[in-house]
Design a protein around this motif. Structure first.
Motif, mmCIF file in Angstrom:
data_model
loop_
_atom_site.group_PDB
_atom_site.id
_atom_site.type_symbol
_atom_site.label_atom_id
_atom_site.label_comp_id
_atom_site.label_asym_id
_atom_site.label_seq_id
_atom_site.Cartn_x
_atom_site.Cartn_y
_atom_site.Cartn_z
ATOM 1 N N TYR A 39 21.221 54.259 -27.986
ATOM 2 C CA TYR A 39 21.974 55.095 -28.916
ATOM 3 C C TYR A 39 23.228 55.599 -28.216
ATOM 4 O O TYR A 39 23.164 56.161 -27.126
ATOM 5 C CB TYR A 39 21.135 56.280 -29.395
ATOM 6 N N THR A 162 22.805 51.333 -31.388
ATOM 7 C CA THR A 162 23.217 52.178 -32.508
ATOM 8 C C THR A 162 24.476 52.911 -32.094
ATOM 9 O O THR A 162 24.482 53.659 -31.108
ATOM 10 C CB THR A 162 22.112 53.184 -32.881
ATOM 11 N N LYS A 186 23.401 50.101 -36.674
ATOM 12 C CA LYS A 186 22.528 49.534 -35.646
ATOM 13 C C LYS A 186 22.711 48.032 -35.604
ATOM 14 O O LYS A 186 22.582 47.344 -36.607
ATOM 15 C CB LYS A 186 21.067 49.893 -35.929
#
Length: 440
Positions: A39, A162, A186
């Motif tokens: 992330y 992501t 994503k």
């Protein structure tokens, strides 16, 4: 000389290939696959995510480790259950009753704030990053991703990223799908051949992509900044031709389904041959006029050749670094010969010889199998050794030796003697004198 100078700059990163030593545990555990879920925060330089490993225990052990640096948070589970783990600033040490022949899944949820290997770039100086790229050679990937520094433990990596939806995320392998997640997107990538962790790539930024197809129907993804639409052709000039030539000359089809090339700002070197995803300095993004003064062709050919020599077949240690850099240099020279002609090839050999002679006269010459050799030795001397070997055993035996070598060791790690044994078996010649003259 300009082309040679630029090529030399591209070579500098080789000295980092043995820059960090990490304990080996390949006789205790075999990491098979890794699923990475990263992330990227739009307003922070902290990287967070999860990495899940499937592994087989080769020998009873009370603990094993995953290389990790700059970790600010971690949580470890074995087969879905929390376990004790310690962090010593270099590794996450996982404690459990690991029994021989058992298979396990180890997942690590983590956050890290890397100070090397992953870089946030502020292109417009507005105080916020708008590009991210990684550079893993030198066993540096563990600075941002808990991974295995030992290049002898090859793993099948599947990576998901992501990132803010206004950007494009790029990584190794085939893009399976993209999904919207709040204000983010994503990106899920799939790999199917094991590779060393230093070859993991991640780029996040504002890109468009031109898609081409090779003669063997391999997809080529040539990335560019939206404002550089008119520079696509001169920047990537000869790319398809060189790719097709290398497949034919090497005799082994490109092992993966896609090949990407991504320019980034302020890259540390000229280029890096991450598996299926070469990252290179955007200083090589040129128009038609600038192409004549300096271009991407040599670096392009070199990093492309690495997909076979270094990525598909990887050295066991720095002592055998020429198996990657010497081969990549030699085959990039052959690719340029296909474009520019035989005179160009022999002029490059001559310039390389002059540089090697100057290095020796300055007292800095070393054997090619010296792990502390210079990049000049690994690259140019290595290429010269292959040129000499081809002349010694003949064109047909040389090509057959290389094909056999790549087939036999695909997805594995090699030593110089592994290669020379194949050459000897193929040609029927004793390679002792060649090894003594050119390598030791």
């Amino acid at each position: 000389m300009k082309t040679f100078f630029l090529w030399s700059i591209a070579s500098l990163y080789s000295i980092f290939s043995i820059a960090q030593d990490s304990p080996s545990q390949i006789d205790i555990v075999d990491f098979k696959t890794a699923a990475v879920d990263i992330y990227v925060n739009e307003n922070s330089e902290i990287i967070s995510g999860t990495v899940s490993y499937n592994l087989t225990i080769l020998k009873d052990t009370p603990s094993l480790f995953i290389d990790a640096k700059n970790i600010t948070r971690y949580d470890v589970k074995v087969d879905g259950k929390p376990v004790k783990a310690d962090y010593n600033e270099k590794q996450i040490v996982v404690e459990s009753r690991f029994r021989e022949s058992a298979t396990h899944d180890i997942s690590i949820e983590f956050s890290t704030q890397p100070n090397t290997a992953l870089y946030h770039i502020d292109k417009d100086n507005d105080g916020k990053w708008d590009q991210i790229w990684t550079q893993g050679q030198g066993k540096y990937t563990s600075n941002w991703l808990p991974s295995i520094d030992d290049m002898n433990d090859k793993i099948v990596w599947d990576i998901s990223i992501t990132a803010p939806s206004q950007y494009q995320a790029i990584s190794n392998g085939v893009l399976l799908e993209t999904t919207e997640v709040d204000k983010n997107r994503k990106w899920q990538f799939n790999m199917d051949i094991p590779m060393s962790s230093y070859l993991i790539a991640m780029v996040v930024g504002n890109y468009e992509v031109a898609k081409k197809m090779s003669a063997s129907q391999k997809q080529m993804e040539l990335y560019y900044y939206p404002e550089d639409l008119q520079k696509i052709e001169p920047t990537y000039r000869h790319t398809i031709k060189m790719f097709d030539f290398l497949e034919q000359e090497i005799g082994i089809e490109y092992p993966w389904k896609v090949y990407k090339q991504i320019p980034v700002k302020d890259f540390l070197y000229s280029g890096m041959e991450n598996t299926t995803a070469t990252i290179y300095s955007d200083q090589f993004v040129v128009d038609d006029i600038a192409f004549n003064d300096g271009n991407y062709v040599t670096v392009n050919a070199h990093e492309m050749a690495h997909q076979w020599f270094g990525n598909l077949v990887t050295e066991t240690s720095g002592k055998h670094h020429w198996l990657q850099e010497g081969f990549a240099t030699y085959y990039s020279m052959l690719a340029e010969q296909e474009i520019y002609g035989e005179d160009h090839y022999y002029m490059t050999l001559f310039e390389n010889a002059e540089s090697l002679i100057a290095q020796t006269k300055a007292g800095r010459g070393t054997a090619l199998l010296d792990p502390n050799a210079s990049s000049l030795t690994f690259y140019q001397h290595g290429a010269w050794a292959l040129h000499a070997l081809r002349g010694e055993i003949g064109d047909a035996d040389f090509k057959l030796s290389v094909r056999t070598y790549l087939k036999q060791y695909a997805g594995r790690n090699v030593t110089t003697d592994d290669f020379l044994k194949i050459v000897s078996n193929t040609s029927g010649k004793d390679m002792s004198e060649f090894k003594n003259r050119w390598l030791t």
